[in-house]
Design a protein around this motif. Structure first.
Motif, mmCIF file in Angstrom:
data_model
loop_
_atom_site.group_PDB
_atom_site.id
_atom_site.type_symbol
_atom_site.label_atom_id
_atom_site.label_comp_id
_atom_site.label_asym_id
_atom_site.label_seq_id
_atom_site.Cartn_x
_atom_site.Cartn_y
_atom_site.Cartn_z
ATOM 1 N N GLN A 13 7.099 -0.368 -36.839
ATOM 2 C CA GLN A 13 6.458 0.902 -36.506
ATOM 3 C C GLN A 13 6.325 1.839 -37.705
ATOM 4 O OE1 GLN A 13 8.182 2.830 -33.061
ATOM 5 N NE2 GLN A 13 8.660 0.895 -32.079
ATOM 6 N N TRP A 14 7.277 1.748 -38.660
ATOM 7 C CA TRP A 14 7.298 2.658 -39.796
ATOM 8 C C TRP A 14 6.968 1.927 -41.090
ATOM 9 C CZ3 TRP A 14 8.603 7.960 -39.781
ATOM 10 C CH2 TRP A 14 9.058 8.471 -38.548
ATOM 11 N N GLU A 15 6.404 2.666 -42.039
ATOM 12 C CA GLU A 15 6.233 2.160 -43.395
ATOM 13 C C GLU A 15 6.454 3.296 -44.382
ATOM 14 O OE1 GLU A 15 2.326 0.577 -43.974
ATOM 15 O OE2 GLU A 15 1.399 2.063 -42.665
ATOM 16 N N SER A 16 6.547 2.961 -45.663
ATOM 17 C CA SER A 16 6.799 3.979 -46.677
ATOM 18 C C SER A 16 5.929 3.734 -47.894
ATOM 19 C CB SER A 16 8.273 4.000 -47.080
ATOM 20 O OG SER A 16 8.627 2.803 -47.736
ATOM 21 N N GLN A 17 5.721 4.809 -48.662
ATOM 22 C CA GLN A 17 4.922 4.720 -49.879
ATOM 23 C C GLN A 17 5.430 5.757 -50.863
ATOM 24 O OE1 GLN A 17 0.872 6.167 -49.622
ATOM 25 N NE2 GLN A 17 0.156 4.699 -51.145
ATOM 26 N N SER A 18 5.662 5.360 -52.109
ATOM 27 C CA SER A 18 6.137 6.276 -53.145
ATOM 28 C C SER A 18 5.021 6.580 -54.135
ATOM 29 C CB SER A 18 7.335 5.675 -53.883
ATOM 30 O OG SER A 18 8.444 5.527 -53.010
ATOM 31 N N VAL A 19 4.891 7.861 -54.500
ATOM 32 C CA VAL A 19 3.882 8.285 -55.467
ATOM 33 C C VAL A 19 4.512 9.298 -56.420
ATOM 34 C CG1 VAL A 19 1.926 7.903 -53.921
ATOM 35 C CG2 VAL A 19 3.065 10.134 -53.935
ATOM 36 N N VAL A 20 3.942 9.413 -57.612
ATOM 37 C CA VAL A 20 4.376 10.416 -58.586
ATOM 38 C C VAL A 20 3.380 11.566 -58.557
ATOM 39 C CG1 VAL A 20 4.861 10.904 -61.011
ATOM 40 C CG2 VAL A 20 5.442 8.665 -60.041
ATOM 41 N N GLU A 21 3.883 12.796 -58.421
ATOM 42 C CA GLU A 21 3.026 13.970 -58.343
ATOM 43 C C GLU A 21 3.458 14.994 -59.380
ATOM 44 O OE1 GLU A 21 3.127 15.519 -54.383
ATOM 45 O OE2 GLU A 21 2.305 13.697 -53.466
ATOM 46 N N GLU A 22 2.519 15.865 -59.754
ATOM 47 C CA GLU A 22 2.814 16.988 -60.642
ATOM 48 C C GLU A 22 2.436 18.271 -59.931
ATOM 49 O OE1 GLU A 22 1.760 17.210 -64.765
ATOM 50 O OE2 GLU A 22 1.728 15.028 -64.949
ATOM 51 N N GLU A 23 3.175 19.338 -60.178
ATOM 52 C CA GLU A 23 2.866 20.631 -59.586
ATOM 53 C C GLU A 23 3.160 21.732 -60.597
ATOM 54 O OE1 GLU A 23 7.176 21.324 -57.361
ATOM 55 O OE2 GLU A 23 5.351 21.129 -56.177
ATOM 56 N N LYS A 24 2.434 22.849 -60.472
ATOM 57 C CA LYS A 24 2.676 23.992 -61.344
ATOM 58 C C LYS A 24 3.988 24.659 -60.971
ATOM 59 C CE LYS A 24 -1.733 25.642 -63.109
ATOM 60 N NZ LYS A 24 -2.611 26.837 -63.242
ATOM 61 N N ILE A 25 4.725 25.105 -61.996
ATOM 62 C CA ILE A 25 5.984 25.801 -61.745
ATOM 63 C C ILE A 25 5.723 27.182 -61.173
ATOM 64 C CG2 ILE A 25 8.020 26.808 -62.863
ATOM 65 C CD1 ILE A 25 8.048 24.434 -64.743
ATOM 66 N N SER A 26 4.655 27.858 -61.651
ATOM 67 C CA SER A 26 4.297 29.170 -61.113
ATOM 68 C C SER A 26 2.816 29.406 -61.316
ATOM 69 C CB SER A 26 5.102 30.287 -61.785
ATOM 70 O OG SER A 26 4.638 30.516 -63.100
ATOM 71 N N ALA A 27 2.295 30.431 -60.637
ATOM 72 C CA ALA A 27 0.879 30.760 -60.745
ATOM 73 C C ALA A 27 0.560 31.438 -62.060
ATOM 74 C CB ALA A 27 0.474 31.666 -59.586
ATOM 75 N N TYR A 28 1.606 31.848 -62.777
ATOM 76 C CA TYR A 28 1.419 32.585 -64.024
ATOM 77 C C TYR A 28 1.599 31.706 -65.249
ATOM 78 C CZ TYR A 28 2.281 36.234 -60.584
ATOM 79 O OH TYR A 28 2.235 37.018 -59.458
ATOM 80 N N SER A 29 1.771 30.405 -65.043
ATOM 81 C CA SER A 29 2.008 29.510 -66.163
ATOM 82 C C SER A 29 1.324 28.170 -65.928
ATOM 83 C CB SER A 29 3.517 29.296 -66.351
ATOM 84 O OG SER A 29 3.766 28.273 -67.285
ATOM 85 N N ASN A 30 0.926 27.515 -67.007
ATOM 86 C CA ASN A 30 0.342 26.177 -66.900
ATOM 87 C C ASN A 30 1.408 25.089 -66.952
ATOM 88 O OD1 ASN A 30 -2.374 27.000 -66.711
ATOM 89 N ND2 ASN A 30 -2.487 27.301 -68.941
ATOM 90 N N GLU A 31 2.661 25.502 -67.085
ATOM 91 C CA GLU A 31 3.761 24.542 -67.167
ATOM 92 C C GLU A 31 3.906 23.809 -65.828
ATOM 93 O OE1 GLU A 31 8.500 24.457 -68.439
ATOM 94 O OE2 GLU A 31 7.379 26.357 -68.364
#
Length: 228
Positions: free
Chosen positions: A176-194
């Motif tokens: 019934q269940w399955e899983s999937q792993s992915v690598v994601e990136e996100e901004k640390i804040s709206a005021y920085s491109n880091e």
């Protein structure tokens, strides 16, 4: 047994109340949240024995009417039982049951976050020790979020993450269940491109990835400075 009834409307502020058929007193634990479709009111209660009651759907404001949605979740005593001696799989299935009741039947205590710099930003929150990891406790906001493991050593984090994901999948019905792993990136804040990276393992009922109450995530936050 436990029960959660809900009422939701974007036409008026919903008012949901239980009355005992015996003494006419109201009972249950009410909670009001803001949802995409409007205001949502829920009332939860635990019944120690067979009982009956009046359920009233109404509005906080006089003469205000409109469309509304309602429903309920009921859990039997076995689904609500929890023990500190539970193994990982028993704890996981307990939390999956509580998830289906939107955490309203999860036993909680009240904690307080004190903001010393801005006291007006202080707030109370719901906290539970019925967690996936034995001896832990976690804050309940709109959803359940538990820190499973944390250290500055990337290798230890990575080893634990791989093991906990493998153990969780072993607890679930693979048909019934399955899983999937992915690598994601996100901004640390709206005021920085880091940015910062994370590995997200999605666990979901087959064909229901991302759907409410049918999928959940386990996340490993990556600090690239510890890897380079």
């Amino acid at each position: 047994m436990g029960a959660v009834f809900y009422m939701e409307s974007n036409a008026f502020k919903p008012y949901l109340i239980f009355f005992s058929t015996g003494d006419g007193k109201s009972f249950g634990v009410p909670r009001i949240t803001r949802e995409d479709k409007g205001d949502r009111m829920t009332i939860s209660f635990t019944a120690p024995a067979d009982t009956s009651f009046f359920l009233i759907f109404s509005s906080y404001e006089e003469t205000v009417t409109g469309k509304f949605y309602y429903g309920y979740s009921i859990m039997d005593s076995a689904q609500m039982a929890f023990s500190n001696n539970f193994n990982l799989c028993q704890r996981l299935h307990y939390l999956l049951n509580q998830w289906q009741a939107n955490w309203d039947l999860l036993p909680t205590s009240t904690g307080h976050h004190l903001d010393t710099e801005d006291p007006e930003m202080s707030y109370d929150y719901r906290m539970t020790s019925n967690t996936l990891i034995k001896g832990a406790n976690t804050e309940i906001e709109a959803r359940y979020k538990e820190v499973l493991f944390s250290t500055k050593e990337y290798g230890a984090n990575d080893d634990f993450y791989k093991k906990i994901c493998k153990d969780i999948m072993a607890c679930l019905d693979a048909s019934q269940w399955e899983s999937q792993s992915v690598v994601e990136e996100e901004k640390i804040s709206a005021y920085s491109n880091e940015t910062r990276g994370k590995i997200v393992t999605h666990f979901y009922i087959k064909g229901a990835k991302g759907l409410p109450f049918k999928s959940f995530d386990v996340i490993l936050n990556i600090d690239f400075t510890n890897i380079l």
